[in-house]
Write an enzyme that holds these catalytic residues in place. Structure first.
Site, PDB file in Angstrom:
ATOM      1  N   ARG A  64     -27.494  -0.906  10.579  1.00  0.00           N
ATOM      2  CA  ARG A  64     -26.679  -1.857  11.325  1.00  0.00           C
ATOM      3  C   ARG A  64     -27.124  -3.282  10.994  1.00  0.00           C
ATOM      4  O   ARG A  64     -28.268  -3.649  11.207  1.00  0.00           O
ATOM      5  CB  ARG A  64     -26.878  -1.573  12.816  1.00  0.00           C
ATOM      6  CG  ARG A  64     -25.994  -2.294  13.776  1.00  0.00           C
ATOM      7  CD  ARG A  64     -25.938  -1.513  15.082  1.00  0.00           C
ATOM      8  NE  ARG A  64     -25.342  -0.228  14.808  1.00  0.00           N
ATOM      9  CZ  ARG A  64     -24.018  -0.042  14.637  1.00  0.00           C
ATOM     10  NH1 ARG A  64     -23.175  -1.022  14.790  1.00  0.00           N
ATOM     11  NH2 ARG A  64     -23.555   1.150  14.334  1.00  0.00           N
ATOM     12  N   THR A  88     -20.589  -6.463   6.964  1.00  0.00           N
ATOM     13  CA  THR A  88     -21.585  -5.663   7.672  1.00  0.00           C
ATOM     14  C   THR A  88     -22.144  -4.658   6.670  1.00  0.00           C
ATOM     15  O   THR A  88     -21.471  -4.267   5.711  1.00  0.00           O
ATOM     16  CB  THR A  88     -20.977  -4.865   8.845  1.00  0.00           C
ATOM     17  OG1 THR A  88     -20.030  -3.940   8.312  1.00  0.00           O
ATOM     18  CG2 THR A  88     -20.277  -5.774   9.847  1.00  0.00           C
ATOM     19  N   GLU A  90     -40.277 -15.608  10.034  1.00  0.00           N
ATOM     20  CA  GLU A  90     -39.311 -16.719  10.050  1.00  0.00           C
ATOM     21  C   GLU A  90     -39.374 -17.483   8.731  1.00  0.00           C
ATOM     22  O   GLU A  90     -40.454 -17.780   8.224  1.00  0.00           O
ATOM     23  CB  GLU A  90     -39.621 -17.669  11.206  1.00  0.00           C
ATOM     24  CG  GLU A  90     -39.164 -17.115  12.544  1.00  0.00           C
ATOM     25  CD  GLU A  90     -39.567 -18.018  13.698  1.00  0.00           C
ATOM     26  OE1 GLU A  90     -40.606 -18.694  13.594  1.00  0.00           O
ATOM     27  OE2 GLU A  90     -38.838 -18.034  14.695  1.00  0.00           O
TER      28      GLU A  90
HETATM   29  C1  LIG Z   1     -17.089  -5.183  12.402  1.00  0.00           C
HETATM   30  C2  LIG Z   1     -16.573  -6.519  12.047  1.00  0.00           C
HETATM   31  C3  LIG Z   1     -17.340  -7.687  12.231  1.00  0.00           C
HETATM   32  C4  LIG Z   1     -18.609  -7.743  13.046  1.00  0.00           C
HETATM   33  O1  LIG Z   1     -19.589  -6.878  12.837  1.00  0.00           O
HETATM   34  P1  LIG Z   1     -20.749  -6.635  13.940  1.00  0.00           P
HETATM   35  O2  LIG Z   1     -21.861  -6.090  13.119  1.00  0.00           O
HETATM   36  O3  LIG Z   1     -20.197  -5.717  14.951  1.00  0.00           O
HETATM   37  O4  LIG Z   1     -21.099  -7.972  14.524  1.00  0.00           O
HETATM   38  C5  LIG Z   1     -16.858  -8.874  11.729  1.00  0.00           C
HETATM   39  N1  LIG Z   1     -15.667  -8.939  11.108  1.00  0.00           N
HETATM   40  C6  LIG Z   1     -14.879  -7.860  10.959  1.00  0.00           C
HETATM   41  C7  LIG Z   1     -13.574  -8.006  10.260  1.00  0.00           C
HETATM   42  C8  LIG Z   1     -15.297  -6.616  11.434  1.00  0.00           C
HETATM   43  O5  LIG Z   1     -14.503  -5.556  11.299  1.00  0.00           O
END
Ligand SMILES: *Cc1c(COP(=O)(O)O)cnc(C)c1O
Length: 434
Positions: A248, A239, A62
């Site tokens: 991920r 992401t 943290e």
């Molecule tokens: C995929 C996506 C997210 C969220 O990503 P996660 O890792 O699934 O939480 C946010 N904004 C957009 C435009 C996306 O396509």
């Protein structure tokens, strides 16, 4: 194990848990013998797999490098610093936060860094391609902030004047009327380049901040195939697992001025301990994305989506916005078959080994659960080595599958063809032979 490749370099350690080992083996088989056309997915490198499956998962950390709440973080500090420095260099950013567990968390933290509860955010309409975190009634975002929206222009038959592209007159009109504190660019289902400059101008004209959610095109931006919003937008979120081809997770880039607000919004504002094993894997992916070969990859992703789109046009489908400039192809199924829904198309394609997802199209008359559209993406199969000729084959296979959707034998024959095609392009050739 009978899988054609190991699910991770540590597979053999999983013999202690045969149930999970069996499932990983089956998933490895699925990933290597069916086509991965989900636009938000990719195949990471074995090095990314190794880092994300590493002993760093054991460490609590943290805080941030040099300012942790627990001892024993000297090495973890180096890991996270390496990830931050590589990410800043990759995009030419002043500050990077690599701790968001996902893209949704990155967006929540950015909102929290820039806004007070109740402030107004202008973002893309969900049924035109906006993300859940852009103000869906089902998302916490719409309970904390007030969302107003813009969309795409009306559909057009004129090839010189494509419709269904972001309507900047509308962005500007709504911004002037609603006076948002923040304007958000970015989409989950939009096949065109998103130019950050007109958003910046509109934001400046109403005194709003500007956030670019690059969840989908982050890898295309890193690879030089799309214009970069870094330095244009106040905050860029994304992401790491879509076109960027990392583990991920999420990340945030911003100016030095916003660094403190962003960091404290992620921790302690939103999250607890960071996932340092994933952060190590992010560091690996950021280094990979800085290589010349990643530029070649990004260009090939775009060329492959274009080839897939052309082939599907020949099959009788209509491409939303009339084409593609990124890794996505958004199909309107109604020209192909007025009766065919996205839901049915997705299910039949799954049986043929073609993995994709149904999607709403702008002003879709059907519900988000049924839909009139399909979203396809080229990022994963491009990583596995497929080129434009394989993409054209895939377009033909999709047409055949959906035409023959009531014929089980035809679907089984296509499933066999898909398997043969995939076997020639293993996603993890160096892990084969287990
Ligand atoms: C995929 C996506 C997210 C969220 O990503 P996660 O890792 O699934 O939480 C946010 N904004 C957009 C435009 C996306 O396509």
């Amino acid at each position: 194990m009978t899988s054609p490749f190991a699910a991770s370099p540590f597979d053999e350690w999983l013999t202690a848990d045969p149930e999970v080992a069996r499932l990983l083996g089956e998933e490895a088989e699925r990933q290597s013998t069916t086509l991965q056309l989900i636009a938000s997915e990719n195949f990471t490198s074995p090095a990314v797999l190794a880092a994300s499956g590493s002993i760093l998962t054991n460490k609590y950390a943290e805080g941030y490098p040099g300012r942790r709440y627990y001892g024993g973080n000297q090495i973890v500090d180096e890991v996270e610093d390496l990830a931050r420095e590589r990410l800043k260099a990759l995009f030419g950013a002043e500050h990077a936060n690599v701790q968001p567990h996902a893209g949704a968390n990155a967006n929540l933290a950015a909102y929290q860094a820039l806004l007070e509860p109740g402030d107004t955010i202008l973002a893309m309409r969900l049924d035109h391609g906006g993300h859940l975190t852009h103000g869906s009634p089902a998302s916490i975002t719409s309970k904390v902030w007030r969302f107003v929206s813009y969309g795409v222009s009306a559909a057009s038959d004129d090839p010189d004047k494509p419709g269904e592209i972001i309507d900047f007159d509308q962005v500007s009109d709504v911004a002037k009327r609603e006076r948002p504190k923040l304007i958000v660019a970015g989409s989950t289902a939009y096949a065109r380049i998103i130019d950050p400059l007109p958003f910046r101008e509109i934001a400046d004209s109403v005194g709003a901040r500007f956030m670019f959610d690059a969840a989908h095109p982050a890898g295309l931006i890193a690879g030089g195939a799309h214009p970069s919003p870094v330095g244009v937008a106040d905050v860029v979120t994304f992401t790491t697992h879509k076109t960027l081809r990392g583990p991920r997770g999420g990340a945030i880039l911003c100016s030095a001025e916003l660094a403190k607000a962003v960091d404290s919004a992620v921790f302690p504002g939103l999250q607890g301990g960071p996932l340092e094993h994933v952060i190590a894997a992010k560091a690996v992916a950021f280094a990979e994305a800085a290589l010349p070969s990643f530029r070649t990859y990004a260009a090939q992703v775009v060329a492959n989506a274009a080839a897939l789109g052309e082939s599907l046009t020949t099959e009788g489908f209509r491409l939303v916005s009339g084409g593609t400039e990124n890794h996505q192809v958004l199909l309107d199924l109604r020209t192909f078959d007025a009766e065919l829904t996205g839901k049915v198309a997705q299910e039949v394609l799954d049986r043929a080994g073609i993995t994709c997802n149904r999607n709403t199209i702008p002003d879709d008359p059907r519900s988000p659960f049924i839909t009139s559209g399909l979203r396809l993406g080229s990022a994963a199969q491009t990583t596995a080595g497929m080129g434009t000729s394989e993409m054209r084959t895939i377009g033909t296979l999709i047409g055949r599958t959906l035409r023959g959707r009531d014929d089980d034998q035809a679907i089984a024959a296509i499933r066999a063809e898909v398997r043969d095609l995939c076997v020639g392009f293993p996603p993890y050739p160096t892990l084969a032979g287990t």
